[in-house]
Design a protein around this motif. Sequence first.
Motif, mmCIF file in Angstrom:
data_model
loop_
_atom_site.group_PDB
_atom_site.id
_atom_site.type_symbol
_atom_site.label_atom_id
_atom_site.label_comp_id
_atom_site.label_asym_id
_atom_site.label_seq_id
_atom_site.Cartn_x
_atom_site.Cartn_y
_atom_site.Cartn_z
ATOM 1 N N PHE A 1 0.739 -1.067 0.151
ATOM 2 C CA PHE A 1 -0.079 0.124 0.095
ATOM 3 C C PHE A 1 0.907 1.223 -0.101
ATOM 4 O O PHE A 1 0.650 2.321 -0.777
ATOM 5 N N LEU A 2 1.969 1.182 0.748
ATOM 6 C CA LEU A 2 2.724 2.355 1.038
ATOM 7 C C LEU A 2 3.509 2.587 -0.501
ATOM 8 O O LEU A 2 3.670 3.615 -0.710
ATOM 9 N N LYS A 3 3.950 1.281 -0.907
ATOM 10 C CA LYS A 3 4.847 1.437 -2.026
ATOM 11 C C LYS A 3 4.060 1.962 -3.121
ATOM 12 O O LYS A 3 4.967 2.704 -4.158
ATOM 13 N N GLN A 4 2.844 1.778 -3.358
ATOM 14 C CA GLN A 4 2.175 2.566 -4.648
ATOM 15 C C GLN A 4 2.212 4.060 -4.518
ATOM 16 O O GLN A 4 2.045 4.715 -5.599
ATOM 17 N N SER A 5 2.327 4.645 -3.300
ATOM 18 C CA SER A 5 2.711 5.977 -3.188
ATOM 19 C C SER A 5 4.247 6.522 -2.733
ATOM 20 O O SER A 5 4.406 7.687 -2.590
ATOM 21 N N ASP A 6 4.955 5.570 -3.500
ATOM 22 C CA ASP A 6 6.469 5.818 -3.474
ATOM 23 C C ASP A 6 6.882 6.287 -1.908
ATOM 24 O O ASP A 6 7.917 7.121 -1.587
ATOM 25 N N PHE A 7 6.278 5.323 -1.013
ATOM 26 C CA PHE A 7 6.778 5.543 0.462
ATOM 27 C C PHE A 7 7.248 4.168 0.742
ATOM 28 O O PHE A 7 6.773 3.103 0.250
ATOM 29 N N GLN A 8 8.408 4.282 1.953
ATOM 30 C CA GLN A 8 8.996 3.030 2.156
ATOM 31 C C GLN A 8 8.669 2.678 3.700
ATOM 32 O O GLN A 8 8.672 3.541 4.477
ATOM 33 N N LEU A 9 8.343 1.493 4.031
ATOM 34 C CA LEU A 9 7.958 1.131 5.328
ATOM 35 C C LEU A 9 9.118 1.207 6.108
ATOM 36 O O LEU A 9 10.109 0.140 5.919
ATOM 37 N N LEU A 10 9.262 1.822 7.160
ATOM 38 C CA LEU A 10 10.631 1.784 7.974
ATOM 39 C C LEU A 10 10.375 1.082 9.255
ATOM 40 O O LEU A 10 11.301 0.126 9.783
ATOM 41 N N HIS A 11 9.294 0.960 10.056
ATOM 42 C CA HIS A 11 8.937 0.100 11.132
ATOM 43 C C HIS A 11 7.270 -0.098 11.125
ATOM 44 O O HIS A 11 6.472 0.921 10.428
ATOM 45 N N CYS A 12 6.955 -1.204 11.741
ATOM 46 C CA CYS A 12 5.656 -1.314 11.906
ATOM 47 C C CYS A 12 5.664 -2.167 13.379
ATOM 48 O O CYS A 12 6.241 -3.209 13.689
ATOM 49 N N ALA A 13 4.773 -1.533 14.339
ATOM 50 C CA ALA A 13 4.688 -2.042 15.731
ATOM 51 C C ALA A 13 3.479 -2.461 15.998
ATOM 52 O O ALA A 13 2.312 -1.864 15.878
ATOM 53 N N THR A 14 3.476 -3.791 16.416
ATOM 54 C CA THR A 14 2.225 -4.448 16.607
ATOM 55 C C THR A 14 2.044 -4.514 18.316
ATOM 56 O O THR A 14 2.980 -4.093 18.812
ATOM 57 N N HIS A 15 0.984 -5.091 18.658
ATOM 58 C CA HIS A 15 0.815 -5.348 20.156
ATOM 59 C C HIS A 15 2.012 -6.044 20.812
ATOM 60 O O HIS A 15 2.462 -5.778 21.828
ATOM 61 N N ASN A 16 2.705 -7.061 20.035
ATOM 62 C CA ASN A 16 3.788 -7.720 20.338
ATOM 63 C C ASN A 16 4.947 -7.056 20.466
ATOM 64 O O ASN A 16 5.723 -6.891 21.452
ATOM 65 N N GLU A 17 5.116 -6.033 19.728
ATOM 66 C CA GLU A 17 6.424 -5.024 19.723
ATOM 67 C C GLU A 17 6.286 -3.964 20.765
ATOM 68 O O GLU A 17 7.292 -3.731 21.578
ATOM 69 N N LEU A 18 5.119 -3.633 21.046
ATOM 70 C CA LEU A 18 4.663 -2.520 22.090
ATOM 71 C C LEU A 18 5.071 -3.460 23.499
ATOM 72 O O LEU A 18 5.652 -2.707 24.169
ATOM 73 N N ARG A 19 4.637 -4.242 23.548
ATOM 74 C CA ARG A 19 4.875 -5.084 24.791
ATOM 75 C C ARG A 19 6.233 -5.503 25.103
ATOM 76 O O ARG A 19 6.747 -5.091 26.050
ATOM 77 N N GLU A 20 7.039 -5.999 24.080
ATOM 78 C CA GLU A 20 8.455 -6.581 24.313
ATOM 79 C C GLU A 20 9.287 -5.212 24.353
ATOM 80 O O GLU A 20 10.181 -5.180 25.133
ATOM 81 N N GLU A 21 8.918 -4.126 23.722
ATOM 82 C CA GLU A 21 9.963 -3.024 23.651
ATOM 83 C C GLU A 21 9.619 -1.712 24.681
ATOM 84 O O GLU A 21 10.459 -1.247 25.172
ATOM 85 N N LEU A 22 8.304 -1.810 25.033
ATOM 86 C CA LEU A 22 8.082 -0.548 26.037
ATOM 87 C C LEU A 22 7.744 -1.015 27.323
ATOM 88 O O LEU A 22 7.966 -0.267 28.271
ATOM 89 N N LEU A 23 7.027 -2.333 27.597
ATOM 90 C CA LEU A 23 6.588 -2.624 29.011
ATOM 91 C C LEU A 23 7.696 -3.019 29.793
ATOM 92 O O LEU A 23 8.604 -3.684 29.458
ATOM 93 N N SER A 24 7.435 -2.550 31.100
ATOM 94 C CA SER A 24 8.613 -2.901 32.213
ATOM 95 C C SER A 24 8.509 -4.467 32.398
ATOM 96 O O SER A 24 7.134 -4.855 32.120
ATOM 97 N N PRO A 25 9.284 -5.159 32.797
ATOM 98 C CA PRO A 25 9.480 -6.487 33.378
ATOM 99 C C PRO A 25 8.297 -6.969 34.039
ATOM 100 O O PRO A 25 7.490 -7.831 34.096
ATOM 101 N N ALA A 26 8.023 -6.068 34.964
ATOM 102 C CA ALA A 26 7.025 -6.433 36.037
ATOM 103 C C ALA A 26 5.519 -6.497 35.206
ATOM 104 O O ALA A 26 4.728 -6.990 36.061
ATOM 105 N N ASN A 27 5.293 -5.671 34.266
ATOM 106 C CA ASN A 27 4.168 -5.507 33.502
ATOM 107 C C ASN A 27 4.103 -6.212 32.232
ATOM 108 O O ASN A 27 3.144 -5.925 31.290
ATOM 109 N N ARG A 28 4.965 -6.984 31.907
ATOM 110 C CA ARG A 28 5.159 -7.688 30.702
ATOM 111 C C ARG A 28 3.996 -8.473 30.268
ATOM 112 O O ARG A 28 3.797 -8.736 29.047
#
Length: 334
Positions: free
Chosen positions: A290-317
């Motif tokens: 979808f992005l490529k059709q408008s000449d855009f490159q996808l750099l990042h995509c964060a799902t709930h899994n990435e949000l959980r692993e990258e941002l939540l503290s261990p106690a709330n993982r």
Amino acid sequence: MTAAAAMEDRLWDSSAELQGVQRESPKTWPVVGSSFMKADQPSATAIFVANGVWWVSNHPALKVEVPALLGELNLHMVKHVNRGVDHRLGRTLLEVKVGLMQAVVMRGFYLHFVLRKRSIENYVRQAVQQHARQLIVIGAGFDTLSLRMAREHPELRIIEIDHPATQAWKRQAFEDLPGRYGNVHLLPLDLTQQTMQQLLLNNEHYQPGVNTVFVAEGLTMYLSSKEVREILSFIKETSAPGSRFVFTYMEERRRNDFQFKFASRLVDFWLAMKGEQFTWGLGDGQLEPFLKQSDFQLLHCATHNELREELLSPANRQARLAVGENIAVAQWNQ
């Protein structure tokens, strides 16, 4: 507007009456486009999100997930739209109301809002570090990204675009804030009068031709595919190569079905009642093409899994998170 926001809007009057307060209208504005927006009232969705972040900020276990500045500025917005929250009774009533909304609609909603905001801020900060000179926030609501970035980067040109009524309330809240935010400009948009593109190009604060990061948090699900492409086209036509679009989008659960994965049936019921169904999203493997059709490159995509692993503290993982809305970062490369 989410179903919870619609329900919250109806519950507001009863809780406000118990607190001995009323909504005050800073100014009467024409209705913009959507039938659910009251001419002189802020967006119920904007209030719902701000209240949700406030709820997490006060949760005994989850409050560590809210950075100090985000919590401080969000509290200022919450106090502005929830009169009486400084008092014990008002605060208790708001806690009960906001907690009930999440329990009825979908657990993990509010923590998702917090992580969504933190993720977007990180992506915007990366863009600024890589020479973005301008930040445009579309449909900002009561979000405080602009203020947080303004404190850190006073040289950054920042513009917020939103419904006139919501922005009138936010402008009043800004006036009560300590410190200076002279590089933050609030532009009200009446879609019955002009487009976002016209608004920016005709405004002295917008600088075309420079490296810019555009942000659309919690917005694209109410648009069409064509309208999302128009935003991409505007970025490409008026901004420098390397400019970015940071946005959230819904996953397509089934054909033309865009909704959070574990949302209560009340969500669909209320959205149908209000005529405010989510209208756009992307299925598995569709984002990059979808992005490529408008000449855009996808750099990042964060799902709930990435949000959980990258941002939540261990106690709330293992804390419950809403599933179905992702954060994407796209860059225009000439």
